[in-house]
Scaffold this active site. Sequence first.
Site, PDB file in Angstrom:
ATOM      1  N   TYR A 125       0.827  -1.213   0.000  1.00 46.21           N
ATOM      2  CA  TYR A 125       0.000   0.000   0.000  1.00 46.21           C
ATOM      3  C   TYR A 125       0.863   1.267   0.000  1.00 46.21           C
ATOM      4  O   TYR A 125       0.453   2.299   0.514  1.00 46.21           O
ATOM      5  CB  TYR A 125      -0.930   0.023   1.216  1.00 46.21           C
ATOM      6  CG  TYR A 125      -2.048  -1.005   1.181  1.00 46.21           C
ATOM      7  CD1 TYR A 125      -2.134  -1.950   0.168  1.00 46.21           C
ATOM      8  CD2 TYR A 125      -3.016  -1.022   2.167  1.00 46.21           C
ATOM      9  CE1 TYR A 125      -3.148  -2.894   0.142  1.00 46.21           C
ATOM     10  CE2 TYR A 125      -4.041  -1.955   2.154  1.00 46.21           C
ATOM     11  CZ  TYR A 125      -4.100  -2.891   1.136  1.00 46.21           C
ATOM     12  OH  TYR A 125      -5.118  -3.820   1.117  1.00 46.21           O
ATOM     13  N   LYS A 192       6.165 -13.650   3.324  1.00 42.62           N
ATOM     14  CA  LYS A 192       6.184 -14.484   2.113  1.00 42.62           C
ATOM     15  C   LYS A 192       7.610 -14.426   1.543  1.00 42.62           C
ATOM     16  O   LYS A 192       7.824 -14.158   0.352  1.00 42.62           O
ATOM     17  CB  LYS A 192       5.140 -13.949   1.120  1.00 42.62           C
ATOM     18  CG  LYS A 192       4.880 -14.838  -0.068  1.00 42.62           C
ATOM     19  CD  LYS A 192       4.037 -16.061   0.237  1.00 42.62           C
ATOM     20  CE  LYS A 192       3.914 -16.971  -0.965  1.00 42.62           C
ATOM     21  NZ  LYS A 192       3.190 -18.223  -0.699  1.00 42.62           N
ATOM     22  N   ASP A 225       0.312 -17.714   3.600  1.00 45.52           N
ATOM     23  CA  ASP A 225      -0.774 -18.620   3.182  1.00 45.52           C
ATOM     24  C   ASP A 225      -0.918 -19.768   4.181  1.00 45.52           C
ATOM     25  O   ASP A 225      -2.029 -20.142   4.583  1.00 45.52           O
ATOM     26  CB  ASP A 225      -0.560 -19.139   1.756  1.00 45.52           C
ATOM     27  CG  ASP A 225       0.887 -19.457   1.427  1.00 45.52           C
ATOM     28  OD1 ASP A 225       1.787 -18.924   2.105  1.00 45.52           O
ATOM     29  OD2 ASP A 225       1.129 -20.242   0.498  1.00 45.52           O
ATOM     30  N   ASP A 249      -4.009  -6.485   6.184  1.00 48.88           N
ATOM     31  CA  ASP A 249      -5.384  -6.121   5.830  1.00 48.88           C
ATOM     32  C   ASP A 249      -6.207  -7.397   5.632  1.00 48.88           C
ATOM     33  O   ASP A 249      -7.319  -7.542   6.147  1.00 48.88           O
ATOM     34  CB  ASP A 249      -5.349  -5.289   4.536  1.00 48.88           C
ATOM     35  CG  ASP A 249      -6.603  -4.468   4.339  1.00 48.88           C
ATOM     36  OD1 ASP A 249      -7.483  -4.492   5.224  1.00 48.88           O
ATOM     37  OD2 ASP A 249      -6.718  -3.808   3.297  1.00 48.88           O
TER      38      ASP A 249
END
Length: 360
Positions: A125, A192, A225, A249
């Site tokens: 973002y 990640k 994930d 988020d």
Amino acid sequence: MSKYSVTLIPGDGIGPEVTEATRRVLEATGISFDWDYQLAGLIALEEKGDLLPEATLESVRKNKIGLKGPITTPIGTGFRSVNVGLRQELGLYANLRPAKTVKGVQAAFSDIDLVVVRENLEGMYSGVEFDTGTPEAAEVIEKINSLSKKKVDPTAAISIKMITEHNTRNIVKFAFEYARANNRKKVTIVHKANIMKFSEGLFLRIGQEVAAEYPDIESNDRIVDNMCMQLMQKPGEYDVLVMENLFGDVVSDLTAGMIGGLGVAPGGNIGFDGAVFEPIHGSAPSHAGKNEANPTAMILSGALMLRHLGEQEQAIRVEQAVADVIASGERVTYDLRADRDPAKAAGTSGMADAIIESMG
Ligand code: NAD
């Protein structure tokens, strides 16, 4: 004299209704507030010619504390999100999103007690974006293709994921300090780094460096994930979760869903010089102006604000009253009723009345 001057930004959609309900509940604690009403969003654009007026920012800078309703962000119209803008302008680097089971709320999980700490200023973002087909995008793509073995399609739209060492250090430190101050046992660094070796790799490496400074708090890391799957399978193994902006988020909506949805999930944006508390949910336009939106998330955000102000006792009183009203299952908004029957439900203001009465 008022005890606390607080910038109050009602927002739009259901914002003004849930904000008013929250103001009344907070005043029922007996604490005196001097509410400094300020505009942001489309209402501000209409009245002041600016989505995020300088007066609003100045008010939060002066008061160092704000309470904010949701603000609509029109999709894909070139408007930057006022919410993102506010956090960036005021340096509110930490987004605190607790997800704690509220008894009586229908949810797929029980006994959830998780806290998502989301980096608020950068990551996906960052706001650095280039639209498809623009000369700027073409120039950026040409430069990238001259430097990178992996090529970018010339028709691509581009969003930059920016991770810095200093912001990562700040957010992970915040998570550990929060854990220490709130008697939490464990912090999980969510990332990640297996795929985004540099940006997420940096987040993980700095996160682990910071973790080493807090030997009293257990720490580990999870790939985002896998984190989502494990939250579904064994949420009791997790406590405080810290991650970059977009992951935070998404994961915080997931944890909100685990406790029964956005209607009951509070949040706060905290910086070195101030803090603005707001629910996770958006402006829910379909419910706006109908006195039917659930005020719980906003009221619990108000309770988080009280905790931030050091008013722990009153925060607990508000949280308990909310829990009692919901557990009784009567004077609650339709979304909290098993039958979801609007005819039998309380309105936004009626639920606030019940909470105030329950506070005694
Ligand atoms: P939303 O949270 O407004 O709504 C999602 C769903 O939850 C809808 O079905 C809505 O009716 C329901 N819901 C949300 N809050 C509720 C409440 N208090 N009581 C009862 N039902 C409730 O999310 P959205 O539809 O994706 O977004 C609507 C607008 O809000 C968009 O413009 C978005 O950009 C904005 N938004 C603002 C913020 C913020 O101000 N911090 C956060 C998220 C979304």
